[in-house]
Design a protein around this motif. Structure first.
Motif, PDB file in Angstrom:
ATOM      1  N   ILE A 225       0.837  -1.201   0.000  1.00  0.00           N
ATOM      2  CA  ILE A 225       0.000   0.000   0.000  1.00  0.00           C
ATOM      3  C   ILE A 225       0.869   1.247   0.000  1.00  0.00           C
ATOM      4  O   ILE A 225       0.672   2.178  -0.799  1.00  0.00           O
ATOM      5  CB  ILE A 225      -0.924   0.028   1.248  1.00  0.00           C
ATOM      6  CG1 ILE A 225      -1.928  -1.125   1.173  1.00  0.00           C
ATOM      7  CG2 ILE A 225      -1.667   1.360   1.339  1.00  0.00           C
ATOM      8  CD1 ILE A 225      -2.793  -1.241   2.408  1.00  0.00           C
ATOM      9  N   ALA A 226       1.863   1.270   0.866  1.00  0.00           N
ATOM     10  CA  ALA A 226       2.754   2.425   0.936  1.00  0.00           C
ATOM     11  C   ALA A 226       3.445   2.636  -0.412  1.00  0.00           C
ATOM     12  O   ALA A 226       3.523   3.757  -0.923  1.00  0.00           O
ATOM     13  CB  ALA A 226       3.776   2.233   2.045  1.00  0.00           C
ATOM     14  N   ASP A 227       3.927   1.548  -0.981  1.00  0.00           N
ATOM     15  CA  ASP A 227       4.594   1.632  -2.277  1.00  0.00           C
ATOM     16  C   ASP A 227       3.649   2.202  -3.333  1.00  0.00           C
ATOM     17  O   ASP A 227       4.002   3.088  -4.110  1.00  0.00           O
ATOM     18  CB  ASP A 227       5.050   0.226  -2.685  1.00  0.00           C
ATOM     19  CG  ASP A 227       5.905   0.264  -3.940  1.00  0.00           C
ATOM     20  OD1 ASP A 227       6.643   1.253  -4.127  1.00  0.00           O
ATOM     21  OD2 ASP A 227       5.820  -0.691  -4.745  1.00  0.00           O
ATOM     22  N   PHE A 228       2.438   1.701  -3.312  1.00  0.00           N
ATOM     23  CA  PHE A 228       1.429   2.109  -4.294  1.00  0.00           C
ATOM     24  C   PHE A 228       1.143   3.615  -4.196  1.00  0.00           C
ATOM     25  O   PHE A 228       1.111   4.323  -5.198  1.00  0.00           O
ATOM     26  CB  PHE A 228       0.153   1.301  -4.036  1.00  0.00           C
ATOM     27  CG  PHE A 228      -0.924   1.501  -5.063  1.00  0.00           C
ATOM     28  CD1 PHE A 228      -0.688   1.235  -6.409  1.00  0.00           C
ATOM     29  CD2 PHE A 228      -2.196   1.919  -4.680  1.00  0.00           C
ATOM     30  CE1 PHE A 228      -1.693   1.401  -7.350  1.00  0.00           C
ATOM     31  CE2 PHE A 228      -3.203   2.084  -5.620  1.00  0.00           C
ATOM     32  CZ  PHE A 228      -2.948   1.825  -6.951  1.00  0.00           C
ATOM     33  N   LEU A 229       0.984   4.114  -2.986  1.00  0.00           N
ATOM     34  CA  LEU A 229       0.589   5.523  -2.820  1.00  0.00           C
ATOM     35  C   LEU A 229       1.780   6.478  -2.863  1.00  0.00           C
ATOM     36  O   LEU A 229       1.593   7.680  -3.047  1.00  0.00           O
ATOM     37  CB  LEU A 229      -0.174   5.706  -1.503  1.00  0.00           C
ATOM     38  CG  LEU A 229      -1.550   5.055  -1.481  1.00  0.00           C
ATOM     39  CD1 LEU A 229      -2.235   5.296  -0.143  1.00  0.00           C
ATOM     40  CD2 LEU A 229      -2.428   5.580  -2.624  1.00  0.00           C
ATOM     41  N   ILE A 230       2.972   5.960  -2.713  1.00  0.00           N
ATOM     42  CA  ILE A 230       4.129   6.856  -2.753  1.00  0.00           C
ATOM     43  C   ILE A 230       4.839   6.786  -4.104  1.00  0.00           C
ATOM     44  O   ILE A 230       5.128   7.808  -4.717  1.00  0.00           O
ATOM     45  CB  ILE A 230       5.113   6.541  -1.601  1.00  0.00           C
ATOM     46  CG1 ILE A 230       4.434   6.789  -0.258  1.00  0.00           C
ATOM     47  CG2 ILE A 230       6.370   7.416  -1.705  1.00  0.00           C
ATOM     48  CD1 ILE A 230       5.243   6.325   0.943  1.00  0.00           C
ATOM     49  N   LEU A 231       5.068   5.588  -4.582  1.00  0.00           N
ATOM     50  CA  LEU A 231       6.009   5.454  -5.704  1.00  0.00           C
ATOM     51  C   LEU A 231       5.422   4.903  -6.996  1.00  0.00           C
ATOM     52  O   LEU A 231       6.131   4.797  -7.991  1.00  0.00           O
ATOM     53  CB  LEU A 231       7.185   4.570  -5.255  1.00  0.00           C
ATOM     54  CG  LEU A 231       8.023   5.153  -4.105  1.00  0.00           C
ATOM     55  CD1 LEU A 231       9.079   4.147  -3.656  1.00  0.00           C
ATOM     56  CD2 LEU A 231       8.684   6.460  -4.504  1.00  0.00           C
ATOM     57  N   ASP A 232       4.155   4.536  -7.002  1.00  0.00           N
ATOM     58  CA  ASP A 232       3.620   3.952  -8.235  1.00  0.00           C
ATOM     59  C   ASP A 232       3.436   5.025  -9.306  1.00  0.00           C
ATOM     60  O   ASP A 232       2.853   6.080  -9.052  1.00  0.00           O
ATOM     61  CB  ASP A 232       2.296   3.254  -7.966  1.00  0.00           C
ATOM     62  CG  ASP A 232       1.924   2.306  -9.085  1.00  0.00           C
ATOM     63  OD1 ASP A 232       1.961   1.080  -8.851  1.00  0.00           O
ATOM     64  OD2 ASP A 232       1.626   2.786 -10.206  1.00  0.00           O
ATOM     65  N   ARG A 233       3.909   4.734 -10.505  1.00  0.00           N
ATOM     66  CA  ARG A 233       3.830   5.734 -11.579  1.00  0.00           C
ATOM     67  C   ARG A 233       2.495   5.737 -12.300  1.00  0.00           C
ATOM     68  O   ARG A 233       2.204   6.629 -13.083  1.00  0.00           O
ATOM     69  CB  ARG A 233       4.875   5.444 -12.644  1.00  0.00           C
ATOM     70  CG  ARG A 233       6.261   5.639 -12.153  1.00  0.00           C
ATOM     71  CD  ARG A 233       7.180   5.207 -13.249  1.00  0.00           C
ATOM     72  NE  ARG A 233       8.551   5.330 -12.814  1.00  0.00           N
ATOM     73  CZ  ARG A 233       9.551   5.492 -13.643  1.00  0.00           C
ATOM     74  NH1 ARG A 233       9.318   5.550 -14.938  1.00  0.00           N
ATOM     75  NH2 ARG A 233      10.766   5.578 -13.188  1.00  0.00           N
ATOM     76  N   ARG A 234       1.703   4.687 -12.086  1.00  0.00           N
ATOM     77  CA  ARG A 234       0.430   4.601 -12.809  1.00  0.00           C
ATOM     78  C   ARG A 234      -0.702   5.158 -11.978  1.00  0.00           C
ATOM     79  O   ARG A 234      -1.782   5.438 -12.475  1.00  0.00           O
ATOM     80  CB  ARG A 234       0.142   3.134 -13.155  1.00  0.00           C
ATOM     81  CG  ARG A 234       1.169   2.498 -14.034  1.00  0.00           C
ATOM     82  CD  ARG A 234       1.164   0.993 -13.861  1.00  0.00           C
ATOM     83  NE  ARG A 234       1.572   0.608 -12.501  1.00  0.00           N
ATOM     84  CZ  ARG A 234       1.697  -0.651 -12.090  1.00  0.00           C
ATOM     85  NH1 ARG A 234       1.423  -1.639 -12.912  1.00  0.00           N
ATOM     86  NH2 ARG A 234       2.064  -0.918 -10.851  1.00  0.00           N
ATOM     87  N   MET A 235      -0.475   5.256 -10.685  1.00  0.00           N
ATOM     88  CA  MET A 235      -1.521   5.658  -9.752  1.00  0.00           C
ATOM     89  C   MET A 235      -1.616   7.190  -9.726  1.00  0.00           C
ATOM     90  O   MET A 235      -0.703   7.871  -9.284  1.00  0.00           O
ATOM     91  CB  MET A 235      -1.127   5.100  -8.375  1.00  0.00           C
ATOM     92  CG  MET A 235      -1.840   5.731  -7.211  1.00  0.00           C
ATOM     93  SD  MET A 235      -3.603   5.477  -7.345  1.00  0.00           S
ATOM     94  CE  MET A 235      -4.196   6.575  -6.085  1.00  0.00           C
ATOM     95  N   PRO A 236      -2.739   7.778 -10.225  1.00  0.00           N
ATOM     96  CA  PRO A 236      -2.780   9.243 -10.418  1.00  0.00           C
ATOM     97  C   PRO A 236      -2.804  10.042  -9.125  1.00  0.00           C
ATOM     98  O   PRO A 236      -2.880  11.263  -9.176  1.00  0.00           O
ATOM     99  CB  PRO A 236      -4.060   9.456 -11.225  1.00  0.00           C
ATOM    100  CG  PRO A 236      -4.897   8.269 -10.946  1.00  0.00           C
ATOM    101  CD  PRO A 236      -3.973   7.125 -10.679  1.00  0.00           C
TER     102      PRO A 236
END
Lengths: 313, 475
Positions: A225-236
């Protein structure tokens, strides 16, 4: 373009973004209260913290229960970040920069304000909350659609986008920071139902629960979750995504103007720093420490933009 | 319609059938289901609110934004009536500009004994700092609103000349836009002269008066007091439509002998400033020192040819209510022609014999403050209570020079749509006139203001007035 107009656009879109995020926060709080009535008070308190509104809430003698917090977040004029306050601020800025907006955008903002002022004139009852929140979401979508669909891709649009993403990055970082302790690696070992609810809240506050599930299936792990909200490039709504967008818009702006400004260098540095990080390194630095650092950088960036393009003087 | 026939009804001429200009509209109206028209009227309100065409009311509690009520029955003027009016307006506006040039230069009209010197010298609207200044293109009033009223088939009077910063043109444009959206079929049946060119004409007129310092394509900006001003919507609207910047005092400063605006890339000079800020507030160094709305030093830059200010500072001397009574002489003096448009007979209360008459006839007269506007500070004798008249009498007696009085005119009426159908209400008309070195342009029609309260003669929006679309028919 006038410096004042650039500033007006920047703030107009910051306020619009904040309205949407605050509504989402109220939604997340509402859901958690439905699932966990025994810890509701703590949850409402943390919702208030996420909105950075502890002092303002204390000033109105708010109680940490659903109706108080929800009304405070949505419709209290004493709360400068309530949905109604920021919608009004957005609309005032829109009036100020009326000549820079298309008729569609102006009317969408004006209609949003008229509609919300009417809906939020009375306390929101629990049974009406889903409808009210849905309406706020719909109005936000209307303004965004008009912006993307009708505005010329020039400096006006760039300032609007920069404002949007600076606000969004700030809001997401705060959501994470208030709950950072449930995302620490040590928590993974436990993974109680309680944590599951907390994780769900975080994703929901960031409007990320669906996209997260698409990418990661049913497996909800705090590090992911942390990775997704901090570092994901696809997540607007991720921090990196926001920085990449700002870098892009500042880049267009500077090349249109034929200038190089400190804000561009600053955001490029910040973006590259995030690009090179992985989530383990973030945890090593300390999640809370990292988020504090990021929120601070984001503020500095906003200050640079304001100075570079002469919003005020 | 319980209307006394003393008021000329422009739609039916107080007869059975519509007058010629209203014939086609009357046919159309007769065939429309009343329910549809009432629904359209409600739609119009939603349209105005969504578009944000509002004005702020001074002195009201929450400084809230209100709509100026719009009535869907148009006010219609025939081509022939209009052509006579335009000749009269043009003559008057030419005279006003010649008068302003004269007053700030040789003052021939005073030397000729046609205007008392003290009327100028002791007048707050006269700006001594403008003496000897000739504005670019020798144009003083780039934008004029001439308020007209009608009393019969053939009688029009000029009620006042607005030579400072006349407002209302955005309503003229939006009213037409609204009518076009709501009743497109009407405009295919009836040929109405368009008004939509106004912003383009305004820009052209302003650009034609660029100052000597202007080198390239003139940069035009609109100066507004800000979003809390009652006419802010209009300021933004006009800037938007002209493609000009909308600036406030704090966006501007003097840079290298020019007035420049702060842009995202630094300061850029402005050539023509269409200001919607009053003279007093324009320049804290030269006028009111406490003003935050203007630009320190702008008057000095102006006098040195660094910027054009539209309208020029000091034009108020031409629309001053004390000067008004001399307008027929002024027109004659500068044009050598007889005035085409009539003045309302006016008693100057500064003159003892007039004052005596006015004090005796207060209940029949309209008494106005010389410097007032917006319908404030006036007495409408026939509509006032005894108490109001007595209170006014005291004010008048203590400062007679502050007032003029006029007979209560039998203002014409045009019907509005009410729940009970058509009902006549009093109207006036403000045509908008643009003046540039290339000539005088008058947009066909103008803003019709209507007193919505039955019997009321006060049409000001701040006092419960509404507006109507104004049609000038093609030949």
């Amino acid at each position: 373009m006038l410096g004042k107009t650039a500033g007006g656009l920047f703030w107009m879109y910051r306020y619009l973004e904040r309205a949407e995020n605050t509504a989402r926060l109220a939604d997340a709080g509402f859901r958690i209260a439905l699932t966990r009535s025994d810890h509701a008070e703590d949850e409402w308190a943390s919702i208030i913290d996420t909105a950075s509104a502890r002092a303002a809430f204390a000033a109105v003698d708010g109680k940490f229960d659903g109706p108080s917090v929800i009304n405070f977040l949505l419709r209290d004029p004493q709360n400068p970040s309530s949905v109604i306050s920021v919608t009004e601020a957005a609309r005032n800025n829109a009036r100020l920069v009326r000549t820079a907006l298309t008729r569609e955008v102006w009317e969408a903002v004006n209609e949003t304000w008229i509609t919300l002022k009417d809906t939020l004139a009375r306390p929101v009852r629990e049974t009406d909350l889903p409808d009210v929140l849905g309406m706020i979401r719909k109005q936000s979508a209307l303004v965004r659609g008009a912006t993307v669909g009708t505005m010329l891709r020039n400096d006006i649009y760039n300032f609007a986008r920069i404002g949007t993403f600076i606000e969004r990055a700030d809001n997401i970082a705060r959501i994470l920071d208030v709950k950072y302790y449930v995302l620490l690696p040590s928590v993974q070992l436990v993974g109680s139902t309680l944590d599951n609810v907390q994780w769900e809240t975080i994703l929901r506050s960031a409007s990320a629960e669906r996209s997260f599930r698409w990418l990661h299936g049913g497996e909800t792990r705090p590090l992911t979750i942390a990775d997704f909200l901090i570092l994901d490039r696809r997540m607007p709504r991720s921090l990196l995504y926001c920085m990449r967008k700002i870098a892009g818009n500042l880049g267009y702006l500077c090349s249109d103007y034929g200038v190089r400004r400190p804000s561009l260098d600053f955001v490029l540095g910040l973006r590259d720093e995030l690009e090179e990080l992985d989530i383990d390194q973030v945890m090593e630095r300390g999640l809370h420490e990292f988020l504090t650092y990021f929120i601070n950088c984001n503020n500095v960036l906003a200050g640079h933009v304001e100075q570079d393009f002469r919003f005020n003087n | 319609m319980g209307e006394t026939p003393t008021f000329f009804n422009e739609m039916d001429g107080n007869g059975e059938r519509p007058r010629a200009p209203y014939a086609r509209y009357g046919d159309w109206f007769a065939g429309e289901p009343p329910e549809r028209l009432r629904r359209k009227a409600r739609e119009a309100e939603t349209f105005f609110r969504r578009t944000g065409i509002t004005f702020n009311v001074y002195g009201s509690e929450a400084a809230d934004e209100r709509l100026i009520p719009f009535d869907i029955v148009p006010r219609i003027i025939s081509a022939k009536e209009w052509s006579r009016l335009t000749r009269g307006i043009e003559q008057r506006v030419r005279a006003i500009n010649a008068f302003l040039n004269d007053i700030y230069h040789r003052q021939e009209i005073i030397r000729a004994g046609r205007l008392p010197a003290e009327l100028i010298e002791n007048n707050d609207a006269f700006l001594p700092k403008m003496i000897g200044v000739t504005p670019p293109g020798n144009i003083y009033t780039h934008i004029v609103g001439v308020d007209l009223v009608r009393t019969s088939e053939n009688e029009f009077f000029v009620l006042e000349d607005n030579a400072r910063t006349p407002s209302g043109v955005s309503y003229m444009l939006e009213n037409r836009e609204t009518m076009l959206q709501m009743f497109p079929e009407l405009f295919t049946k009836i040929r109405v002269r368009p008004v939509s060119d106004y912003p383009k004409m305004l820009r052209r007129s302003l650009a034609a008066c660029a100052p000597p310092a202007c080198t390239g394509r003139p940069v035009v900006a609109v100066l507004t007091p800000g979003i809390h001003n009652s006419a802010y919507y209009e300021h933004a609207f006009l800037a938007d439509q002209m493609g000009a910047e909308l600036v406030e005092g704090h966006d501007l400063r003097v840079v290298d002998g020019r007035i420049a605006m702060r842009t995202t890339l630094g300061y850029t000079p402005i050539d023509v400033l269409y200001r919607r800020v009053d003279d007093d507030y324009l320049d804290p160094l030269n006028f009111r020192p406490d003003s935050y709305l203007g630009v320190p030093g702008i008057l000095d830059i102006y006098r040195a040819g660094g910027i054009t200010i539209a309208n020029a500072p000091g034009t108020g001397i031409a629309d001053d209510k004390a000067i008004y009574s001399y307008m027929p002489d002024i027109v004659q003096f500068y044009t050598g022609e007889k005035p085409i448009l009539k003045n309302v007979p006016t008693w100057r209360c500064s003159e003892p014999s007039s004052l005596a008459y006015v004090l005796e006839h207060l209940s029949e007269l309209v008494v106005k403050e010389v410097h007032g506007s917006g319908g404030y500070g006036m007495l409408v004798g026939p509509a006032a209570s005894k108490k109001e008249i007595e209170a006014f009498r005291a004010k008048l007696a203590s400062k007679p020079g502050n007032y003029i009085a006029q007979p209560t005119l039998a203002l014409s009426t045009v019907p509005i749509l009410t729940r009970a159908g058509l009902s006549p209400r009093h109207v006036d008309l403000r045509p908008f006139v643009l003046v540039s070195p290339d000539g005088i342009e008058i947009t066909p029609g103008g803003l019709t203001r209507v007193a919505l309260k039955k019997g009321s003669l006060v049409v000001n929006s701040s006092q419960g007035g509404g507006t109507k679309d104004t049609w000038v028919l093609e030949d």
